[in-house]
Design a protein around this motif. Structure first.
Motif: not given
Length: 280
Positions: A136-153, A173-183
């Motif tokens: 489950r992707i978190t707010k902290a994940d989003i913020q860390a990715t913005l810093i890593h990529q040097n971009v802003q919303l 079947e593999k694609y659909m099974q227990n996918s990660p996603g946004l929180g």
């Protein structure tokens, strides 16, 4: 658009084929394609009555297909999910849903989308090729990715989230099974603090399951569609953008004008924004 680099265009859609991944858990139909006319069949049947000579000279091929509206790369209309009997703008099914679809917020009302696009490559920021199952992707994940990529919303962005799941697309079947996603916390951050207009991802469920909100099995969908009026894109192919590290781009996409529908196929494209072009 004045800032784009037109030398390369990125197609963000997937192929449609029999056996492709799809949301079938609720009984919705799988993608099917079949021939309605073939050169040899037309010669045998002569459906247009033009005779053997013309059917030998002019070959005729025709196809038909059927599928659930949320198959392949697509956009969710605002009527796709509601809360407490109401969809976006307090429209209700009793008044606004007929046998031919919704009279409000149908897919035909979705305007063509031309906006700044932003890729958030979450696994790359973590040093991974793909997020783990069920992550489950978190707010902290989003913020860390913005810093890593040097971009802003920026206000009005189309924010596209890569989980890496598209690598498994050919294996349904593999694609659909227990996918990660946004929180839900991350969704709130992107819309309320980041100003995103549209959110999308490379998976089909968009959000992670099981739900983190008691009493609501799709809290991210209902938050975005019913409460914020923010469209959702699913099954967006982000692999080529990620490979080339194109994080900022012009997003262009339009859905089919399916009157009253709760979603529509879309073929979005991306043009990189030239790094030396001035902002306007």
């Amino acid at each position: 658009m004045a800032r784009i680099d037109p030398r390369k265009v990125y197609d963000l859609s997937v192929d449609y084929f029999i056996g492709m991944p799809g949301w079938h858990a609720a009984g919705d139909p799988r993608y099917q394609i079949w021939m309605t006319h073939t050169p040899n069949g037309t010669k045998v049947d002569d459906p247009l009555g033009v005779g053997d000579r013309q059917n030998d000279h002019v070959s005729y091929t025709g196809t038909a297909f059927s599928m659930y509206s949320h198959t392949g790369t697509h956009i969710d209309a605002l009527n796709h999910f509601g809360l407490n009997g109401k969809i976006w703008n307090n429209f209700d099914a009793k008044t606004h849903l007929g046998d031919r679809g919704w009279t409000k917020t149908g897919a035909e009302t979705i305007p063509p989308i031309v906006a700044r696009g932003l890729l958030l490559d979450i696994p790359a920021a973590k040093g991974l090729d793909m997020l783990p199952d069920g992550y489950r992707i978190t707010k902290a994940d989003i913020q860390a990715t913005l810093i890593h990529q040097n971009v802003q919303l920026e206000l009005g962005d189309v924010v596209l989230i890569r989980t890496g799941r598209m690598k498994e697309f050919s294996q349904a079947e593999k694609y659909m099974q227990n996918s990660p996603g946004l929180g839900i916390e991350a969704a709130r951050y992107l819309v309320e603090e980041g100003g995103a207009m549209v959110l999308g991802a490379d998976n089909l469920s968009f959000e992670a399951f099981p739900s983190e909100v008691e009493g609501n099995y799709v809290p991210v969908h209902t938050y975005l569609l019913a409460q914020q009026g923010a469209f959702i894109l699913e099954l967006v192919n982000l692999e080529e953008l990620a490979a080339d590290r194109i994080y900022e781009f012009a997003f262009i996409g339009a859905s089919l004008k399916l009157k009253g529908a709760d979603g529509s196929p879309m073929r979005p494209i991306a043009f990189p924004i030239h790094p030396t072009a001035p902002a306007r």
